[in-house]
Write a protein that holds these residues in place. Structure first.
Motif, PDB file in Angstrom:
ATOM      1  N   ALA A 159       0.841  -1.195   0.000  1.00 40.26           N
ATOM      2  CA  ALA A 159       0.000   0.000   0.000  1.00 40.26           C
ATOM      3  C   ALA A 159       0.881   1.251   0.000  1.00 40.26           C
ATOM      4  O   ALA A 159       1.890   1.298   0.697  1.00 40.26           O
ATOM      5  CB  ALA A 159      -0.889  -0.009   1.239  1.00 40.26           C
TER       6      ALA A 159
ATOM      7  N   VAL B  98      -5.399   4.042   6.761  1.00 39.44           N
ATOM      8  CA  VAL B  98      -4.955   3.062   7.751  1.00 39.44           C
ATOM      9  C   VAL B  98      -3.789   3.642   8.541  1.00 39.44           C
ATOM     10  O   VAL B  98      -2.807   4.101   7.942  1.00 39.44           O
ATOM     11  CB  VAL B  98      -4.541   1.738   7.064  1.00 39.44           C
TER      12      VAL B  98
ATOM     13  N   LYS C  48      -0.903   2.944  11.411  1.00 36.66           N
ATOM     14  CA  LYS C  48      -0.197   1.824  12.052  1.00 36.66           C
ATOM     15  C   LYS C  48       0.916   2.328  12.961  1.00 36.66           C
ATOM     16  O   LYS C  48       1.749   3.146  12.526  1.00 36.66           O
ATOM     17  CB  LYS C  48       0.432   0.901  10.993  1.00 36.66           C
TER      18      LYS C  48
ATOM     19  N   VAL D  57      -2.987  -1.392  14.604  1.00 42.94           N
ATOM     20  CA  VAL D  57      -3.463  -1.013  13.274  1.00 42.94           C
ATOM     21  C   VAL D  57      -4.884  -0.509  13.380  1.00 42.94           C
ATOM     22  O   VAL D  57      -5.752  -1.201  13.914  1.00 42.94           O
ATOM     23  CB  VAL D  57      -3.407  -2.220  12.307  1.00 42.94           C
TER      24      VAL D  57
ATOM     25  N   GLU E  33      -7.609 -11.619   2.043  1.00 45.52           N
ATOM     26  CA  GLU E  33      -6.286 -11.724   2.663  1.00 45.52           C
ATOM     27  C   GLU E  33      -5.808 -13.170   2.657  1.00 45.52           C
ATOM     28  O   GLU E  33      -6.597 -14.094   2.815  1.00 45.52           O
ATOM     29  CB  GLU E  33      -6.345 -11.210   4.099  1.00 45.52           C
TER      30      GLU E  33
ATOM     31  N   ILE F  42       0.647  -6.702   3.116  1.00 45.87           N
ATOM     32  CA  ILE F  42       0.025  -5.942   4.203  1.00 45.87           C
ATOM     33  C   ILE F  42       1.000  -5.864   5.374  1.00 45.87           C
ATOM     34  O   ILE F  42       1.131  -4.843   6.023  1.00 45.87           O
ATOM     35  CB  ILE F  42      -1.281  -6.633   4.655  1.00 45.87           C
TER      36      ILE F  42
END
Ligand code: AMP
Ligand code: GLY
Length: 420
Positions: free
Chosen positions: A118, A141, A143, A153, A192, A282
């Protein structure tokens, strides 16, 4: 050979049960292990993060080989310390474990070497992160940089939620120093897939793919947990996707770590999302996943200890890593209320004639009885020729393992079945 395994969860119990099958191992220790592991290894009262304690025990008992399974001791450098004391190890050294220990490191590594992930920015100053969020695309997102027990996260659906996430991490230190720096990244969509791979720093041998179920409640509702169940293989991980991952992610990651002078040896966990633009990373973990291990190792046909030593010795290219046909499903039985507050101390009954394996995570021995002591208490894994049979068998057996206040999701594997 005398072997010790560091850790105390369901993952460690699975590793220990697999190692127990190796004819070369004459003694098996768990540091610290748990009440269920005690049936398969000698549990030693040394905490999983106690590097000095592990080194002392290894010296005293003349341990030949150590498997360091959890993230904390790996990131803290337990492998380096044990190797310095002359103990051969399975697991990365500190300078390679950073691939999980710092998300800023892993994101920058992927950017530098063109590994698909990403889009992101990193921040070490609160004002900069907040300024960036003024115009960032939502959802986004947030993190925490460091280890945060899988809780660092936050998927922010609104700008305000993203601001709050950044403030709680960077200013309120909700995850301690782990949140001193943050990564803010693009929100990706797609199924995922977890892939655990053995690597000795040059050869990469993936094990069977798997699917975790992180949310507490059926239908992927409720809070994030350490994982409520898994299935393998993951139907979204087609042979074509596997080939793409090997070419664009797995081999480039190993090469990148070598170029950085951080050769990775051990089990590298690729947390992948199969996006409309192809597979992207990810997260990386520097270790076996939990509860992925509980479905992946039961489908490993080769002797685990032989493969581990090939990783240590750099001879993985000459070593078979054979995966069994068939499928596996692990249903986690937890204490009701997990991942928040829950009661413990309830006796666990495990029938002798189960048609499945039980991997114990949060249980202790109390006057010879096994009683609950944690949130995730145990996992029940069944293998079968088809996914449908593996799921049915896992649930039929999980229902026969009983303790008061037990809770499990009833839909582990349903999404995978639909995808098939
Ligand atoms: P992590 O701890 O990095 O695995 O993140 C926990 C979970 O958050 C992942 O399993 C994903 O479901 C989700 N997640 C993390 N990063 C992203 C992203 N960039 N886009 C969408 N979901 C994400
Ligand atoms: N199951 C996810 C992890 O081990 O981090």
């Amino acid at each position: 050979m005398k072997v010790m395994v560091i850790g105390s969860g369901g993952r460690e119990h699975t590793i220990i049960k697999a190692l127990k099958k190796s004819p070369e191992i004459t003694a098996l220790y768990a540091l610290p292990g748990n009440g269920g592991i005690a049936a398969d290894a000698v549990c030693v009262n040394v905490g999983a993060k106690d590097i000095e304690g592990a080194v002392r025990f290894a010296r005293e008992e003349k341990i030949d080989y150590a498997v360091v399974a959890p993230d904390d001791p790996l990131v803290l450098g337990m492998v380096d310390a044990l190797e310095a004391a002359g103990v051969a190890c399975f697991g990365p050294r500190k300078n390679a474990a950073i691939i999980e220990g710092s998300k800023v490191f892993s994101k920058n590594l992927m950017k530098k070497y063109g590994i698909p992930t990403a889009a992101y920015e990193t921040f070490s100053r609160l004002e900069d992160a907040l300024a960036y969020l003024e115009t960032a695309k939502i959802p986004t997102v947030v993190k925490a940089d460091g280890l945060a027990l899988g809780k660092g996260v936050i998927i922010a659906e609104t700008r305000e939620e993203a601001r709050q996430a950044v403030i709680s991490m960077m200013q309120d230190k909700r995850f301690g120093e782990s949140g001193s720096s943050v990564v803010i990244e693009e929100f990706l969509t797609g199924p995922e897939v977890s892939v655990l791979a053995f690597t000795d720093g040059s050869c990469v041998r993936p094990m069977v793919s798997s699917m975790d179920h992180k949310r507490a409640l059926d239908g992927d509702q409720g809070l994030n947990t350490g994982g409520m169940g898994t299935v393998a293989p993951n139907p979204y991980y087609t042979p074509e996707i596997a080939e793409t991952c090997m070419r664009t992610i797995f081999l480039p990651t190993i090469a990148a770590m070598n170029t950085e002078g951080r050769t990775f040896k051990g089990c590298l966990y690729f947390g992948l999302m199969i996006t409309p633009d192809g597979p992207k990373v990810i997260e990386y973990n520097c270790r076996f996943g939990d509860p992925e291990t509980q479905v992946v190792l039961p489908l490993l046909k080769s002797d685990l200890f032989t493969v581990m030593r090939a990783v240590t010795n750099g001879t993985l290219a000459e070593t078979d890593v054979e995966i069994a046909d068939g499928c596996a499903c692990c249903v986690v039985k937890a204490s009701d209320g997990y991942p928040q507050s829950y009661e413990t101390g309830f006796e666990i009954t495990i029938p002798e004639d189960l048609d499945a394996e039980v991997f114990v995570a949060g249980a202790k021995l109390d006057g010879g009885k096994l009683v609950t002591s944690g949130g995730r208490v145990l996992g029940v894994t069944a293998t079968a020729p088809t996914l449908r049979e593996a799921i049915d068998r896992a649930y039929a057996n999980a229902d026969r393992v009983t303790f008061a206040n037990a809770y499990c999701r009833r839909d582990i594997g349903q999404r995978a079945l639909q995808a098939e």
